[in-house]
Motif scaffolding. Structure first.
Motif, PDB file in Angstrom:
ATOM      1  N   ALA A  80      45.327  39.475  36.640  1.00  9.25           N
ATOM      2  CA  ALA A  80      45.278  38.198  35.241  1.00  9.25           C
ATOM      3  C   ALA A  80      44.551  37.084  35.754  1.00  9.25           C
ATOM      4  CB  ALA A  80      46.990  37.908  35.326  1.00  9.25           C
ATOM      5  N   GLU A  81      43.951  36.731  37.308  1.00  6.91           N
ATOM      6  CA  GLU A  81      44.251  35.645  37.708  1.00  6.91           C
ATOM      7  C   GLU A  81      42.035  35.338  37.382  1.00  6.91           C
ATOM      8  OE1 GLU A  81      45.879  37.290  39.722  1.00  6.91           O
ATOM      9  OE2 GLU A  81      48.146  36.017  38.587  1.00  6.91           O
ATOM     10  N   THR A  82      41.827  36.871  37.297  1.00 14.55           N
ATOM     11  CA  THR A  82      40.227  36.812  37.918  1.00 14.55           C
ATOM     12  C   THR A  82      39.595  37.351  36.619  1.00 14.55           C
ATOM     13  OG1 THR A  82      40.376  38.691  38.285  1.00 14.55           O
ATOM     14  CG2 THR A  82      40.295  36.954  40.221  1.00 14.55           C
ATOM     15  N   THR A  83      40.314  38.048  35.087  1.00 14.44           N
ATOM     16  CA  THR A  83      39.914  38.297  34.352  1.00 14.44           C
ATOM     17  C   THR A  83      38.658  37.055  33.263  1.00 14.44           C
ATOM     18  OG1 THR A  83      41.799  40.457  33.866  1.00 14.44           O
ATOM     19  CG2 THR A  83      39.975  39.346  31.837  1.00 14.44           C
ATOM     20  N   ALA A  84      37.579  37.801  33.257  1.00 14.31           N
ATOM     21  CA  ALA A  84      36.709  36.795  32.342  1.00 14.31           C
ATOM     22  C   ALA A  84      36.306  37.097  30.842  1.00 14.31           C
ATOM     23  CB  ALA A  84      35.611  36.257  33.084  1.00 14.31           C
ATOM     24  N   LEU A  85      37.302  37.769  30.445  1.00 19.61           N
ATOM     25  CA  LEU A  85      36.580  38.797  29.137  1.00 19.61           C
ATOM     26  C   LEU A  85      36.799  37.965  28.550  1.00 19.61           C
ATOM     27  CD1 LEU A  85      38.337  41.438  28.548  1.00 19.61           C
ATOM     28  CD2 LEU A  85      37.763  42.260  30.746  1.00 19.61           C
ATOM     29  N   ALA A  86      36.424  38.185  26.885  1.00 24.55           N
ATOM     30  CA  ALA A  86      36.957  38.289  25.072  1.00 24.55           C
ATOM     31  C   ALA A  86      36.589  39.658  24.736  1.00 24.55           C
ATOM     32  CB  ALA A  86      36.377  37.722  25.228  1.00 24.55           C
ATOM     33  N   THR A  87      37.726  39.970  24.005  1.00 22.18           N
ATOM     34  CA  THR A  87      37.135  41.490  23.010  1.00 22.18           C
ATOM     35  C   THR A  87      37.847  42.213  22.538  1.00 22.18           C
ATOM     36  OG1 THR A  87      37.112  44.028  23.470  1.00 22.18           O
ATOM     37  CG2 THR A  87      39.216  42.736  24.782  1.00 22.18           C
ATOM     38  N   THR A  88      37.863  42.605  21.350  1.00 24.83           N
ATOM     39  CA  THR A  88      38.855  42.875  19.904  1.00 24.83           C
ATOM     40  C   THR A  88      38.082  44.006  19.694  1.00 24.83           C
ATOM     41  OG1 THR A  88      37.416  42.112  18.398  1.00 24.83           O
ATOM     42  CG2 THR A  88      39.171  40.309  19.113  1.00 24.83           C
ATOM     43  N   LEU A  89      39.035  44.949  19.248  1.00 25.97           N
ATOM     44  CA  LEU A  89      39.570  46.121  18.161  1.00 25.97           C
ATOM     45  C   LEU A  89      40.318  45.695  17.345  1.00 25.97           C
ATOM     46  CD1 LEU A  89      38.893  49.079  19.283  1.00 25.97           C
ATOM     47  CD2 LEU A  89      40.919  49.331  19.913  1.00 25.97           C
ATOM     48  N   SER A  90      39.606  46.114  15.941  1.00 24.33           N
ATOM     49  CA  SER A  90      40.076  46.017  14.882  1.00 24.33           C
ATOM     50  C   SER A  90      39.762  47.443  14.447  1.00 24.33           C
ATOM     51  CB  SER A  90      39.783  44.780  13.994  1.00 24.33           C
ATOM     52  OG  SER A  90      38.559  44.523  14.027  1.00 24.33           O
ATOM     53  N   LEU A  91      40.710  47.398  12.237  1.00 19.21           N
ATOM     54  CA  LEU A  91      40.492  48.308  11.830  1.00 19.21           C
ATOM     55  C   LEU A  91      40.066  47.471  10.297  1.00 19.21           C
ATOM     56  CD1 LEU A  91      40.415  51.297  11.044  1.00 19.21           C
ATOM     57  CD2 LEU A  91      42.385  51.441  11.236  1.00 19.21           C
ATOM     58  N   TRP A  92      39.159  47.972   9.716  1.00 18.39           N
ATOM     59  CA  TRP A  92      38.978  47.397   8.549  1.00 18.39           C
ATOM     60  C   TRP A  92      38.600  48.146   7.406  1.00 18.39           C
ATOM     61  CZ3 TRP A  92      38.524  41.823   7.569  1.00 18.39           C
ATOM     62  CH2 TRP A  92      38.327  41.705   9.371  1.00 18.39           C
ATOM     63  N   THR A  93      38.875  48.254   5.919  1.00 17.37           N
ATOM     64  CA  THR A  93      38.799  48.790   5.116  1.00 17.37           C
ATOM     65  C   THR A  93      37.294  49.400   4.681  1.00 17.37           C
ATOM     66  OG1 THR A  93      38.178  47.034   3.498  1.00 17.37           O
ATOM     67  CG2 THR A  93      40.337  48.391   3.800  1.00 17.37           C
ATOM     68  N   ASP A  94      37.205  48.271   4.743  1.00 18.11           N
ATOM     69  CA  ASP A  94      34.980  48.332   4.006  1.00 18.11           C
ATOM     70  C   ASP A  94      34.283  47.683   5.020  1.00 18.11           C
ATOM     71  OD1 ASP A  94      32.883  49.770   3.372  1.00 18.11           O
ATOM     72  OD2 ASP A  94      33.185  49.604   1.064  1.00 18.11           O
ATOM     73  N   LEU A  95      32.694  47.392   5.237  1.00 16.21           N
ATOM     74  CA  LEU A  95      31.819  47.191   5.638  1.00 16.21           C
ATOM     75  C   LEU A  95      31.807  45.207   5.157  1.00 16.21           C
ATOM     76  CD1 LEU A  95      28.801  49.006   6.040  1.00 16.21           C
ATOM     77  CD2 LEU A  95      29.576  47.626   8.236  1.00 16.21           C
ATOM     78  N   ARG A  96      31.747  45.752   3.761  1.00 19.82           N
ATOM     79  CA  ARG A  96      31.709  44.326   3.059  1.00 19.82           C
ATOM     80  C   ARG A  96      33.265  43.024   3.646  1.00 19.82           C
ATOM     81  NH1 ARG A  96      28.489  41.310   0.715  1.00 19.82           N
ATOM     82  NH2 ARG A  96      29.163  38.805   1.561  1.00 19.82           N
ATOM     83  N   PRO A  97      34.324  43.782   3.396  1.00 24.16           N
ATOM     84  CA  PRO A  97      35.005  42.438   4.217  1.00 24.16           C
ATOM     85  C   PRO A  97      35.369  42.206   5.314  1.00 24.16           C
ATOM     86  CG  PRO A  97      36.334  44.898   2.947  1.00 24.16           C
ATOM     87  CD  PRO A  97      35.205  45.204   2.874  1.00 24.16           C
ATOM     88  N   ALA A  98      34.866  42.983   6.598  1.00 29.23           N
ATOM     89  CA  ALA A  98      34.521  43.025   7.368  1.00 29.23           C
ATOM     90  C   ALA A  98      33.798  41.727   7.666  1.00 29.23           C
ATOM     91  CB  ALA A  98      33.849  44.422   8.432  1.00 29.23           C
ATOM     92  N   PHE A  99      32.448  41.882   7.159  1.00 29.77           N
ATOM     93  CA  PHE A  99      31.203  40.890   6.885  1.00 29.77           C
ATOM     94  C   PHE A  99      32.361  39.477   6.243  1.00 29.77           C
ATOM     95  CE2 PHE A  99      27.676  38.697   5.446  1.00 29.77           C
ATOM     96  CZ  PHE A  99      27.098  38.532   6.272  1.00 29.77           C
ATOM     97  N   ASP A 100      32.524  39.391   5.257  1.00 25.15           N
ATOM     98  CA  ASP A 100      33.065  38.239   5.089  1.00 25.15           C
ATOM     99  C   ASP A 100      33.877  37.544   5.675  1.00 25.15           C
ATOM    100  OD1 ASP A 100      31.564  37.994   2.636  1.00 25.15           O
ATOM    101  OD2 ASP A 100      33.217  39.769   1.829  1.00 25.15           O
ATOM    102  N   ALA A 101      34.688  38.413   6.661  1.00 21.39           N
ATOM    103  CA  ALA A 101      35.554  37.560   7.781  1.00 21.39           C
ATOM    104  C   ALA A 101      34.529  37.509   8.808  1.00 21.39           C
ATOM    105  CB  ALA A 101      36.322  38.658   7.486  1.00 21.39           C
ATOM    106  N   VAL A 102      33.444  37.736   9.422  1.00 27.05           N
ATOM    107  CA  VAL A 102      33.269  37.367  10.668  1.00 27.05           C
ATOM    108  C   VAL A 102      32.568  36.276  10.574  1.00 27.05           C
ATOM    109  CG1 VAL A 102      31.411  38.348  12.212  1.00 27.05           C
ATOM    110  CG2 VAL A 102      32.889  40.041  11.293  1.00 27.05           C
ATOM    111  N   TYR A 103      31.501  36.464   9.063  1.00 30.99           N
ATOM    112  CA  TYR A 103      30.347  35.478   8.774  1.00 30.99           C
ATOM    113  C   TYR A 103      31.090  33.550   7.400  1.00 30.99           C
ATOM    114  CZ  TYR A 103      27.494  37.912  11.441  1.00 30.99           C
ATOM    115  OH  TYR A 103      26.711  38.374  12.673  1.00 30.99           O
ATOM    116  N   ALA A 104      32.540  33.704   7.914  1.00 28.73           N
ATOM    117  CA  ALA A 104      33.116  32.324   7.011  1.00 28.73           C
ATOM    118  C   ALA A 104      34.143  32.588   7.733  1.00 28.73           C
ATOM    119  CB  ALA A 104      33.137  33.260   5.506  1.00 28.73           C
TER     120      ALA A 104
END
Length: 182
Positions: A80-104
């Motif tokens: 807990a004192e030394t972790t230096a990362l950020a990570t996510t794991l997610s699930l989407w219906t398709d590429l377009r909604p993921a793209f819209d969420a990431v780049y907006a």
């Protein structure tokens, strides 16, 4: 109908528990981004630790998302004192909604600040892959796909927005980027 899994990974310049202003800004922006992403059309879910506290990723209970894992190139702390990362794991219906969420919106703002918080590396920082409906990707799946992308480049097994693939394995174009399918 298949769903799209997304794994992101970045090495932070300072540990998650760093009391400095940049870490505070990162958390504040991250919380806002997560709230908005979870309500975005096409977002089906993301990994959340049931018992995680700030900076606790390793050893947390991630439920159906599996045991927490990181790429082999991560060489910073795991406490807990030394972790230096950020990570996510997610699930989407398709590429377009993921793209819209990431780049907006708020996430786009966060992307513009990424070099304030993250180390620059030659490793990929995200990867997509398709999963069958009803399948929940695991942290180990994400790490495996990211390492495959690094070793072999984009293929239907592990790809990016720029070199995307449809669920049937054919090249795909999203958001004005990707192969020309004319």
């Amino acid at each position: 109908m298949p769903h799209l899994a997304l794994y992101t990974f970045g090495v932070l310049k300072s540990p998650l528990v760093d009391p400095g202003p940049l870490t505070g800004e990162f958390y504040a922006m991250g919380e806002s981004v997560y709230r908005r992403m979870s309500r975005h059309p096409g977002h089906l879910g993301h990994a959340e630790a049931a018992d995680g506290a700030r900076g606790v990723l390793f050893g947390a209970d991630w439920g159906v998302w599996g045991e927490f894992a990181v790429p082999t190139w991560y060489d910073k702390g795991r406490t807990a004192e030394t972790t230096a990362l950020a990570t996510t794991l997610s699930l989407w219906t398709d590429l377009r909604p993921a793209f819209d969420a990431v780049y907006a919106g708020r996430h786009r703002e966060a992307l513009s600040r990424r070099h304030d918080w993250f180390e620059r590396t030659d490793h990929p920082n995200y990867v997509f892959w398709w999963v069958a409906e009803g399948v929940i990707p695991t942290w180990r799946d994400g790490v495996s796909r990211l390492e495959s992308l690094r070793a072999h480049g984009p293929v239907p097994h592990a790809f990016t927005f720029h070199d995307a693939f449809a669920s049937d394995g054919t090249p795909a174009r999203v958001g004005g980027i990707g192969p020309n399918n004319d």
